[in-house]
Motif scaffolding. Structure first.
Motif, PDB file in Angstrom:
ATOM      1  N   VAL A  68       1.277  -0.928  -0.131  1.00 56.01           N
ATOM      2  CA  VAL A  68       0.145  -0.459  -0.352  1.00 56.01           C
ATOM      3  C   VAL A  68       1.081   1.272  -0.372  1.00 56.01           C
ATOM      4  O   VAL A  68       0.833   2.051  -0.940  1.00 56.01           O
ATOM      5  CB  VAL A  68      -0.782  -0.069   1.135  1.00 56.01           C
ATOM      6  CG1 VAL A  68      -1.602   1.530   1.151  1.00 56.01           C
ATOM      7  CG2 VAL A  68      -2.184  -1.190   0.662  1.00 56.01           C
ATOM      8  N   VAL A  69       2.011   1.644   0.843  1.00 58.43           N
ATOM      9  CA  VAL A  69       2.637   2.318   0.835  1.00 58.43           C
ATOM     10  C   VAL A  69       4.035   2.822  -0.352  1.00 58.43           C
ATOM     11  O   VAL A  69       3.762   3.846  -0.696  1.00 58.43           O
ATOM     12  CB  VAL A  69       3.520   2.750   2.633  1.00 58.43           C
ATOM     13  CG1 VAL A  69       4.627   3.454   2.204  1.00 58.43           C
ATOM     14  CG2 VAL A  69       2.792   2.494   3.603  1.00 58.43           C
ATOM     15  N   GLY A  70       4.116   1.592  -0.731  1.00 55.80           N
ATOM     16  CA  GLY A  70       5.205   1.562  -2.345  1.00 55.80           C
ATOM     17  C   GLY A  70       3.937   2.484  -3.267  1.00 55.80           C
ATOM     18  O   GLY A  70       4.620   2.937  -3.524  1.00 55.80           O
ATOM     19  N   THR A  71       3.573   1.178  -3.335  1.00 63.55           N
ATOM     20  CA  THR A  71       2.333   1.795  -4.851  1.00 63.55           C
ATOM     21  C   THR A  71       1.624   3.065  -4.432  1.00 63.55           C
ATOM     22  O   THR A  71       1.798   3.680  -4.987  1.00 63.55           O
ATOM     23  CB  THR A  71       1.043   1.007  -4.478  1.00 63.55           C
ATOM     24  OG1 THR A  71       1.569  -0.497  -4.550  1.00 63.55           O
ATOM     25  CG2 THR A  71       0.169   1.162  -5.882  1.00 63.55           C
ATOM     26  N   SER A  72       1.223   3.814  -4.054  1.00 55.84           N
ATOM     27  CA  SER A  72       0.736   4.876  -3.044  1.00 55.84           C
ATOM     28  C   SER A  72       1.702   6.157  -3.552  1.00 55.84           C
ATOM     29  O   SER A  72       1.459   7.092  -4.068  1.00 55.84           O
ATOM     30  CB  SER A  72      -0.163   5.048  -1.307  1.00 55.84           C
ATOM     31  OG  SER A  72       1.147   5.024  -0.984  1.00 55.84           O
ATOM     32  N   THR A  73       2.701   6.178  -3.100  1.00 51.04           N
ATOM     33  CA  THR A  73       4.336   6.743  -3.143  1.00 51.04           C
ATOM     34  C   THR A  73       4.787   6.615  -4.638  1.00 51.04           C
ATOM     35  O   THR A  73       4.711   7.956  -5.253  1.00 51.04           O
ATOM     36  CB  THR A  73       5.609   6.130  -2.659  1.00 51.04           C
ATOM     37  OG1 THR A  73       4.793   6.010  -1.076  1.00 51.04           O
ATOM     38  CG2 THR A  73       6.600   7.055  -2.312  1.00 51.04           C
ATOM     39  N   SER A  74       4.636   5.426  -5.314  1.00 48.73           N
ATOM     40  CA  SER A  74       4.474   5.772  -6.553  1.00 48.73           C
ATOM     41  C   SER A  74       3.496   6.561  -6.982  1.00 48.73           C
ATOM     42  O   SER A  74       3.922   7.224  -8.222  1.00 48.73           O
ATOM     43  CB  SER A  74       5.576   4.160  -7.378  1.00 48.73           C
ATOM     44  OG  SER A  74       6.043   3.904  -6.988  1.00 48.73           O
ATOM     45  N   LEU A  75       2.934   6.147  -7.466  1.00 51.88           N
ATOM     46  CA  LEU A  75       1.281   6.486  -8.164  1.00 51.88           C
ATOM     47  C   LEU A  75       1.503   8.381  -7.977  1.00 51.88           C
ATOM     48  O   LEU A  75       1.373   9.036  -8.297  1.00 51.88           O
ATOM     49  CB  LEU A  75      -0.246   5.857  -7.532  1.00 51.88           C
ATOM     50  CG  LEU A  75      -0.401   4.364  -7.824  1.00 51.88           C
ATOM     51  CD1 LEU A  75      -1.527   3.805  -7.700  1.00 51.88           C
ATOM     52  CD2 LEU A  75      -0.108   4.475  -9.481  1.00 51.88           C
TER      53      LEU A  75
END
Length: 89
Positions: A68-75
């Motif tokens: 969740v954190v990695g995907t939201s940061t990348s997006l």
């Protein structure tokens, strides 16, 4: 599918970051914990079995958090990059 995503995200560093966030949490953390639990499911008895299940559940929770954190940061970085490039064009 990944070709369409690569066309949608022309900046390779952002694509690698998004792909890494999606795959690292699944392949590196979640799947080994799931495989460990399912392989030894019938032999997990007593205190040792309970501790192994708790350990694998903690790893799964950490993997979902990382996803969740990695995907939201990348997006967020992808959105920021495209909004900056559109405003200057």
């Amino acid at each position: 599918m990944f070709i369409c995503l690569a066309v949608a995200v022309p900046y390779i560093d952002l694509f690698i970051s998004l792909f890494g966030a999606l795959c690292l949490s699944a392949l590196g953390l979640a799947f080994p914990a799931i495989i460990d639990s399912s392989t030894y499911w019938y032999t997990l008895k007593g205190t040792r079995g309970t501790l192994i299940i708790i350990k694998n559940c903690c790893i799964l929770i950490f993997a979902v958090f990382g996803l969740v954190v990695g995907t939201s940061t990348s997006l967020e970085k992808i959105i920021e990059k495209f909004s900056n490039s559109n405003s200057t064009a």
